[in-house]
Each structure stands twice: as structure tokens, then as C-alpha cells.
Design an enzyme around this catalytic site. Sequence first.
Site, PDB file in Angstrom:
ATOM      1  N   ALA A 194      -9.773 -28.121  26.947  1.00 35.14           N
ATOM      2  CA  ALA A 194     -10.212 -27.763  28.299  1.00 35.14           C
ATOM      3  C   ALA A 194     -11.619 -28.323  28.477  1.00 35.14           C
ATOM      4  CB  ALA A 194     -10.229 -26.246  28.435  1.00 35.14           C
TER       5      ALA A 194
ATOM      6  N   GLU B  65     -11.639 -23.522  19.167  1.00 38.21           N
ATOM      7  CA  GLU B  65     -12.304 -22.622  20.130  1.00 38.21           C
ATOM      8  C   GLU B  65     -13.286 -21.647  19.494  1.00 38.21           C
ATOM      9  OE1 GLU B  65      -9.166 -23.559  20.350  1.00 38.21           O
ATOM     10  OE2 GLU B  65      -8.587 -23.891  22.444  1.00 38.21           O
TER      11      GLU B  65
END
Length: 256
Positions: free
Chosen positions: A66, A135
Site C-alpha cells: 500500500a 507491516e
Amino acid sequence: MEFPNLHLAIENRIATLTIDRQKALNALNKEVIQSLHDAVEWLDGEEDVRVVVLTGAGEKSFVAGADIAEFASFDAKQGEALSVTGHQLLFDRIAAAKKPYIAAINGFALGGGLELAMACHVRIAADSARLGLPETSLGLIPGYGGTQRLVQLVGKGRAMEMMLSAGMVDAATAERYGLVNQVVSAEELLAAALTMAAKFLKNSGQAHTAVIQAVNAATEGAPGFAAEQKLFGQCFTTVDFAEGTTAFLEKRKPSF
Ligand code: CAA
């Protein structure tokens, strides 16, 4: 048909969809997610297409995740909404597509990029590919289905190690884990994906749709997906999220 940030080619009932935002290693911002959604919707209704190959433009990256710059200033509500919208528009949408999607992983598949490959039905990787869910190095968790789909593909222990370490695995390890179905040289990647697609084409498209629905009945929509969205949002309130994303944008290592 044309979609911003994507190239679409259709030949012999196989569509090849290429994500092209190379200045950010094909990272998924809002526009790319919307474009991919529109393309998946369109391809699902296109009778002339039976299998879709999804890949990234350039030699370096499939999708590097992302877009971190886009969400770095989000609060918890915006973070949760990012995850929920991403699931609905793209990741769950591809998983539930009527036609098989083959991810052709041509380089980095990280974070949302690996999550995108895992939402596809089958994965083939170039031997140069590197895969991971980094992440936690940003003070986050995977928010596009990765906490669930990685466990389904590689098992809980390996998935935990990959997420807790935020490390990358090479293509050979990914194949050994069952994270990808096949590894080929970078030069052979698209040909290998098209060969697999051609094998699928020999069989019934209606039965393909039914297989996808039957498999998804057991693996999609489990309570874990909702928990992931909530927990992803909660991460945005933490000091570690501020440090992790700032460190990435300042091109330095985070200090947790
Ligand atoms: N978001 C935004 N920009 C990104 C990006 C991302 N995920 N990944 C790379 N870029 C940008 C870089 O900022 C850089 O831009 P500039 O040239 O303007 O500085 C450009 O792409 C090239 O990247 P690098 O200079 O970093 O290239 P590198 O070869 O040194 O490193 C890399 C490559 C290891 C893939 C590194 O770019 C990287 O670690 N990227 C981030 C990977 C990541 O953490 N992904 C997870 C994102 S969070 C997520 O996906 C959340 C979710 O589940 C919903």
C-alpha cells in the site's frame, strides 16, 4: 478498454493486466485500487475473457505494498476505513472473481502487494522475486487480508514468523512454503503464466466459477478478516506507527 495506471492486453481469451506505477514500485494508492476494481468488474462481465494474469510493470517490483505516503497521517478511523474499503473494492473482489486470476510475481511482492498476489487464485514467481509482509516494521499489521490468507497458504507458524520478523523470503523459499505454485526465470515468467492459463482454458469456465465459490465458502469471510480491519485501524493510534511510517519516509531505520 483503458484503465489509469494499468495496461490490459487480451489474447486467446486470456487477459494480462499489468500494474504500472513504477515511480513508487507499483505501490497501491487510492487511484490504482479504484482502477484495479474497475478492471476486475469489467473483466468479470467480459465473455471473451476466461483467465486473467496479473503482474507488475518493470523488472523490480510486482507491487511494493500500500502507498505509505498516502496513509502516514491517518487516524484510527481513516486507517480502518482504508482497510475495509481495500478489502471490498479489490482484495475480496479478486478472490471472489468468476474467473481464475494468476499472479505473475515479477519482483518485490510486499505488504499489500503480497496480499494482492494472495487474493489471486494461483501464484507464479520469477526466481528474482522477494515476498513478505513487512507491516510490523511500520508499526502496522497487514490490512488487506494478509493475516488470514498467509496463514491459509503457508500455515500459522511460518505466517507468524514472516509477519513478526517483517522479513522477505526468496522465490525458492516461497515455493517450498506453498506460497507460490511455481518458480521460473524472470524471462520465462509471463510465458509460464500464459501456459498455465491455457491449461485452465481447456476446462469449463462455469465449473471454474463454482470451484472458486466452493473453495471461498471455507476460506473467505471468516471472523479473522473483520478482526484484522479493526486491529489495523487501532495501530494508527500508536507511537510505533508514527515512528515506523516517519522512518520509512525519512529513509532511515525505525527505532521501536
Ligand atoms: N509506498 C509508497 N512509496 C513506496 C513504497 C510504498 N509501499 N515502496 C516504495 N516506494 C517508493 C519509495 O519511497 C521510492 O520513492 P522515491 O524515489 O520518491 O524516494 C521509490 O518507491 C523507490 O523505492 P526505494 O528507493 O525504497 O527502493 P529500494 O530498492 O531502496 O527498496 C523496497 C525497495 C525494499 C521495496 C523498499 O522500497 C520498501 O521497503 N518499500 C516499502 C515496502 C513496505 O513496507 N510495504 C508495505 C506497505 S504497508 C501495507 O501494505 C499496508 C497494508 O497491508 C494495507
